[in-house]
Each structure stands twice: as structure tokens, then as C-alpha cells.
Design a protein around this motif. Structure first.
Motif, mmCIF file in Angstrom:
data_model
loop_
_atom_site.group_PDB
_atom_site.id
_atom_site.type_symbol
_atom_site.label_atom_id
_atom_site.label_comp_id
_atom_site.label_asym_id
_atom_site.label_seq_id
_atom_site.Cartn_x
_atom_site.Cartn_y
_atom_site.Cartn_z
ATOM 1 N N TYR A 1 -26.167 -20.301 35.301
ATOM 2 C CA TYR A 1 -25.713 -20.064 36.689
ATOM 3 C C TYR A 1 -24.182 -20.151 36.989
ATOM 4 O O TYR A 1 -23.720 -21.070 36.479
ATOM 5 N N SER B 1 -25.357 -14.672 37.536
ATOM 6 C CA SER B 1 -26.093 -15.102 36.306
ATOM 7 C C SER B 1 -25.143 -15.000 35.163
ATOM 8 O O SER B 1 -24.332 -14.144 35.171
ATOM 9 N N ALA C 1 -30.811 -15.518 39.791
ATOM 10 C CA ALA C 1 -29.843 -16.652 40.145
ATOM 11 C C ALA C 1 -29.549 -17.377 41.344
ATOM 12 O O ALA C 1 -28.765 -17.772 41.955
ATOM 13 N N GLN D 1 -26.896 -24.051 42.594
ATOM 14 C CA GLN D 1 -27.820 -23.814 41.549
ATOM 15 C C GLN D 1 -28.786 -24.907 41.581
ATOM 16 O O GLN D 1 -28.667 -25.899 42.062
#
Length: 295
Positions: free
Chosen positions: A149, A155, A115, A220
Motif C-alpha cells: 500500500y 498500490s 488498494a 491501509q
């Protein structure tokens, strides 16, 4: 450090090992996880290795989709003839990751679950519209990679109780192409200052579909939907591409960073990289159609 290291030979066995060992976590490449464990950033008592599950390491195309096993390594993605032909942005992104040693063991799913907003193959997967198939105690769920995300390093996949088994990418068909562009201090072994992946489709001299993903300019990988709408329905000439790139730059919100440079610099370079990637993708789309159909 973990007290035990287990090998799963099937997805069912892997989930059972996680369930039987509270505090366990999946491992495949481990290129980020092992470092975190050594630096005591994570507390894990059991590691469940999934690299011996055959279906997690396959690449195939069927029913208008490309299917990528979760444990496909960056090297596998970068060198696969199928990926290089159908999803060139992913092949280029995978080839840009780290060093040969990292690419040989690091996996696509690991790049996503870690992530980090600038993860090269994750950026490409978001641009390509990839969907993750996630197996857990409650069964299987399908989630677009762009929706996995929850923040930097956070995550929506819990590797302590579930696993990504594969990614699927729908093929758009005639006139589609994709490209990846990266800005880094040097050509290898460096984190990206910026990376961009795009996917386009052109028919009758006009863009019919487009996706543009930029990172790290948000928490993200950032899907620039407004920039994509600039392209759709228009002839992708230099002016239109420049306007789409400007829209992507406007959407970007990079922070000042001693490692990656100033916000102002990276916003300006976002436009440059998006123009570069879009120009390459539209050139691919036109050249491929001409080569195949003789137009």
C-alpha cells in the motif's frame, strides 16, 4: 474507453501484451476498474484479460503453505473446503464481499491492487501474513501484502507493467486459528464501517503467536502489532483479550465519515470487533485441537 481488449493465455503473454501496448492495464474481475473507466477516472487504451491463465485460478496446499492464484474469485475462496479449514478468516471475508454477482467475478488480487483500506479479503490476507508473488519485466519479487500500500487507492503493484501471480500463506501448525468480523449497515451489499481479521496460535494454554488487522482506520489495512504483543505468552482469557482489543482501538485512527460514522464510534467499535474475532479464533484453536488430538 479502451480501444482493444486482449486475452492472455499465459503470464509471459500477458506481460508481453502490456509491454507492447503503452497505457494498457490488466483486468480480471473488473468490478472496480470498469466503473472507474465509465466514470473516466482512469484512461486506459488496452485491457489485457488474464482470466484464461489456468494457474492464476488454483487453490492448493503444499510444503506447509496455502497457495492462492491471483485470479481466484471471492466465491472460490469462500466455498473452498481447503480455505474454510485452513484459513477461515479469508473464507469469511470473501463471503462478505458485495453481492453474489461481484463475488463470482471479483478476485483476490484485484481486491489488493485496488488498494482500498477496507477491502475485506485484503484485510484478511494482511492478518494471515500473506505474501504476494509479483511478476514483471525484471522478473519475480515477493512482497508481504501488508507492504503493498502506498496510500488510499495507490498500490505498489503497477498493473500496467506487472501482475500478481499468486499469494502464499505459511501454515503455523497445531493450535492455529483465524477469524473475521465485520460491522456494516446491513448484512449484504454494503461497505464495511469496520472490519477485523485475526490469526492466533495457542499451545499449552497460552497464546504463542498473533496477528490483528483492522480497517478502515488508516490509509491501509492496519496491522496492530502492539495489540498482538499483549496476547503472546499469556493465557487468552477474557481480561487479556479485552486488553488486546483496547490496544487495537488505541492504535486505530479512523476519520469522521458521513458514510461510515464518527471517529469516536468506530474507535469504540474497533475494540468490540477485535474482542469478538479473538474470542472466536481462540475458541476455534481450542476446539480444533480437542477434536483432532482428543485432549
Amino acid at each position: 474507453m479502451p480501444r482493444q481488449y486482449l486475452f492472455a493465455t499465459s503470464t509471459a503473454e500477458g506481460l508481453a501484451m502490456l509491454a507492447a501496448n503503452p497505457g494498457a492495464r490488466l483486468i480480471a474481475g473488473g468490478t472496480d476498474l470498469v466503473i472507474d473507466l465509465k466514470e473516466e477516472k482512469r484512461q486506459v487504451n488496452t485491457l489485457v484479460d488474464i482470466t484464461r491463465i489456468p494457474e492464476l485460478k488454483t487453490i492448493s496446499a503444499t510444503g506447509g503453505q496455502v497457495i492462492l492464484g491471483a485470479a481466484v474469485t471471492h466465491t472460490m475462496a469462500a466455498t473452498s473446503p481447503l480455505i474454510r479449514e485452513k484459513l477461515p478468516a479469508l473464507a469469511a471475508a470473501a463471503a462478505a464481499v458485495g453481492s453474489p454477482q461481484v463475488r463470482n467475478v471479483g478476485t483476490l488480487a484485484g481486491n489488493v491492487v485496488n488498494a482500498q483500506p477496507a477491502a475485506d479479503t485484503a484485510v484478511a490476507l494482511v492478518a494471515l501474513g500473506a505474501v504476494a508473488i509479483i511478476l514483471g519485466p525484471e522478473g519475480e519479487r515477493r512482497v508481504p501484502v501488508a507492504e503493498l500500500y502506498a496510500g488510499v487507492g495507490r498500490s505498489r503493484v503497477n498493473p500496467g507493467r506487472e501482475m500478481i501471480t499468486r499469494f502464499t500463506v505459511d501454515l503455523w501448525g497445531e493450535g492455529e486459528a483465524s477469524a473475521f468480523a465485520r460491522l456494516s449497515p446491513r448484512r449484504a451489499l454494503s461497505l464495511p464501517l469496520l472490519n477485523v481479521a485475526v490469526r492466533v496460535q495457542a499451545e499449552g494454554g497460552r497464546c504463542t503467536r498473533a496477528r490483528i488487522c483492522v480497517a478502515p482506520v488508516a490509509q491501509q489495512p492496519l496491522l496492530c502489532e502492539e495489540a498482538a504483543t499483549v496476547l503472546v505468552g499469556r493465557e487468552p482469557d477474557a481480561d487479556v483479550i479485552a486488553r488486546a482489543a483496547a490496544a487495537a482501538s488505541a492504535a486505530a485512527r479512523p476519520r469522521d465519515s458521513l458514510l461510515r460514522g464518527s471517529s469516536t464510534y468506530r474507535k469504540e467499535m474497533t475494540s468490540v470487533l477485535v474482542k469478538r474475532a479473538l474470542s472466536e479464533a481462540f475458541f476455534q484453536a481450542t476446539s480444533r485441537k480437542t477434536a483432532i488430538y482428543g485432549e
